[in-house]
Write a protein that holds these residues in place. Structure first.
Motif, short mmCIF file in Angstrom:
data_model
loop_
_atom_site.label_atom_id
_atom_site.label_comp_id
_atom_site.label_asym_id
_atom_site.label_seq_id
_atom_site.Cartn_x
_atom_site.Cartn_y
_atom_site.Cartn_z
N LYS A 44 -22.28 -20.59 17.19
CA LYS A 44 -21.91 -20.63 18.61
C LYS A 44 -22.82 -19.73 19.44
O LYS A 44 -23.25 -20.10 20.54
CB LYS A 44 -20.45 -20.19 18.78
N LYS A 45 -23.15 -18.53 18.93
CA LYS A 45 -23.92 -17.57 19.71
C LYS A 45 -25.16 -17.04 19.00
O LYS A 45 -25.97 -16.34 19.59
CB LYS A 45 -23.01 -16.38 20.08
N PHE A 46 -25.31 -17.37 17.71
CA PHE A 46 -26.46 -16.95 16.91
C PHE A 46 -26.64 -15.42 16.98
O PHE A 46 -27.74 -14.90 17.21
CB PHE A 46 -27.74 -17.66 17.37
N THR A 47 -25.54 -14.71 16.76
CA THR A 47 -25.57 -13.24 16.78
C THR A 47 -25.76 -12.70 15.37
O THR A 47 -25.19 -13.22 14.40
CB THR A 47 -24.26 -12.68 17.36
N TYR A 85 -32.56 -23.60 15.80
CA TYR A 85 -31.61 -23.70 16.91
C TYR A 85 -31.44 -22.36 17.61
O TYR A 85 -30.99 -22.30 18.76
CB TYR A 85 -30.26 -24.20 16.41
N GLY A 86 -31.77 -21.28 16.93
CA GLY A 86 -31.63 -19.95 17.53
C GLY A 86 -32.66 -19.64 18.60
O GLY A 86 -32.50 -18.69 19.37
N ILE A 87 -33.76 -20.42 18.65
CA ILE A 87 -34.78 -20.23 19.69
C ILE A 87 -34.29 -20.91 20.97
O ILE A 87 -34.14 -22.14 21.02
CB ILE A 87 -36.14 -20.82 19.25
N LYS A 88 -34.04 -20.13 21.98
CA LYS A 88 -33.47 -20.65 23.23
C LYS A 88 -34.58 -21.08 24.21
O LYS A 88 -35.73 -20.71 24.07
CB LYS A 88 -32.60 -19.58 23.89
N GLY A 89 -34.15 -21.86 25.22
CA GLY A 89 -35.03 -22.22 26.34
C GLY A 89 -36.00 -23.34 26.07
O GLY A 89 -37.00 -23.48 26.79
N SER A 93 -31.72 -30.34 22.46
CA SER A 93 -30.88 -30.00 21.32
C SER A 93 -31.30 -30.76 20.06
O SER A 93 -30.69 -30.60 19.01
CB SER A 93 -29.40 -30.30 21.63
N LYS A 98 -37.28 -29.68 18.87
CA LYS A 98 -37.30 -28.22 18.97
C LYS A 98 -38.32 -27.62 18.01
O LYS A 98 -39.09 -26.72 18.38
CB LYS A 98 -35.90 -27.64 18.66
N HIS A 115 -37.51 -14.22 13.31
CA HIS A 115 -36.07 -14.49 13.24
C HIS A 115 -35.68 -14.99 11.85
O HIS A 115 -34.67 -14.56 11.28
CB HIS A 115 -35.70 -15.52 14.31
#
Length: 415
Positions: A44-47, A85-89, A93, A98, A115
């Motif tokens: 959900k947040k890749f924390t 998927y953890g790479i944003k911007g 999807s 990606k 990462h």
């Protein structure tokens, strides 16, 4: 929905079974739940926090069943997908698009590699350290790196009854159908929550991707076993992952609350029925006894037989008389008479010698009868039969049955 889920969890037949069966099923139930709970939270947040907690949980699982670490081979592929998927911007999807965009930019490639390698280090550090500690403790105490896993008297992992029996002594159980009814029926009756979560989230690729880890997880656990006789300790991963998915989900599936509540109520009722059905059809010994004694309210006479047999030994045998038996089956008798008799269990170095020549080694032999629920697991019974077959049916010593009940018999070896 969370209240309904909590109510289902309290009254689930599997919860009742784990509370009263004396197995480590509940520990596996919670372990599987937390593994998937933190995986769902991570996507959900890749924390880093959630993946670090997952790493700690996996390190604790070693002391239940170190084979769970095989899941790392699969998790590395999952971590690769999560890192993409953890790479944003990137404005899409789609996984392939990606990844192509990442490979076309130097800064994104460096970010992706950093990462990925940091995730591998975080998720692998605690389990690998824990496994080294596990091997060290085993070797220092038992002079064997897997002492607590293999030793019958000191097992940390007693998740299944068959795990305490060597598979090469059970010739009649190899390659038999899972619990004597098809895997398809298990999927239908014991996995409605799991299947519901896959169907209801079919548009959420990552969530379905995590849920599909479940059958791979089961394969990892049974990959080194020649026996297909699987208990709830394996199948409970379906239920635990489904519950974890519901717990993490926040989106409403239906606009009307009453429809939402009724749908989940119906789902949990189906799940309870499915668990009852599984326990009713299962041929796994502890599950059979649970169903008969709890659900059918049938009194289990096996324990009383052990008590009566223990009293018989205490009263009718001389002090320190030697008794040959399978400790994993006859433990209640051993516990009752350990001050009166000397026992040679199947974990003793004298066991093989006693099987080959009982007359010179022991005074009494205890073996299960065919009416016992543990008959096919009794290693002493199996070993004595194998020894007799090697001698072509010629038994060179005399015996006398001095005690007989439905569960076992006590045989005196005549000198």
């Amino acid at each position: 929905i969370k209240s309904l889920l909590f109510t289902y969890f309290l009254f689930s037949p599997i919860t009742i079974y784990s509370a009263c069966s004396g197995t480590s099923l509940y520990a596996f139930y919670i372990l599987y739940f937390f593994i998937f709970y933190y995986l769902f939270h991570y996507i959900k947040k890749f924390t880093t926090y959630h993946i670090a907690i997952l790493s700690i949980i996996l390190s604790l699982s070693i002391f239940l069943d170190h084979r769970i670490l095989w899941i790392f081979l699969i998790l590395f592929f999952y971590i690769f997908v999560f890192s993409v998927y953890g790479i944003k911007g990137l404005g899409t999807s789609n996984f392939i698009i990606k990844y192509i965009k990442i490979t076309q930019h130097n800064s994104l490639r460096r970010k992706f590699r950093g990462h990925l390698f940091s995730m591998i280090f975080i998720i692998g550090f605690f389990p690998i350290s824990g496994f080294i500690l596990y091997l060290t403790i085993n070797y220092l105490i038992g002079d064997n790196f897997f002492y607590f896993y293999e030793n019958l008297e000191s097992k940390w992992n007693a998740n299944t009854f068959l795990s305490i029996v060597e598979t090469d002594t059970i010739t009649n159980l190899k390659n038999r159908a899972v619990n004597h009814y098809s895997f398809a029926q298990i999927i239908i009756f014991i996995t409605p929550i799991y299947l519901f979560e896959i169907i209801s989230h079919y548009k959420e690729g990552l969530k379905v991707f995590v849920l599909l880890l479940v059958p791979i997880f089961i394969f990892v656990l049974i990959k080194d076993r020649s026996l297909n006789y699987m208990s709830l300790s394996y199948y409970v991963v379906f239920i635990a992952s489904g519950i974890a998915s519901i717990t993490v989900t926040q989106n409403k599936l239906f606009k009307l609350k009453i429809v939402n509540y009724l749908s989940f109520t119906f789902l949990f009722l189906i799940s309870i029925f499915g668990e009852y059905y599984y326990l009713e059809k299962s041929n796994f010994t502890s599950e059979q006894i649970f169903y008969q004694s709890i659900i059918n309210n049938t009194h289990n006479k096996t324990l009383q037989d052990y008590k009566n047999g223990g009293r018989f030994l205490a009263i009718n045998t001389t002090l320190n008389s030697i008794v040959l038996c399978d400790k994993s089956i006859m433990y209640p008798i051993i516990a009752y008479n350990k001050k009166n008799n000397f026992f040679i269990p199947n974990s003793s170095p004298l066991y093989k010698k006693a099987i080959i020549n009982p007359q010179s080694t022991c005074d009494y032999i205890i073996v299960s009868n065919k009416t016992s629920p543990y008959y096919k697991y009794d290693k002493t019974e199996t070993s004595l039969k194998e020894q007799l077959q090697k001698k072509n049916g010629d038994k060179n010593y005399l015996t006398e049955t001095v005690y007989y009940c439905n569960t076992f018999k006590i045989i005196k070896v005549l000198k």
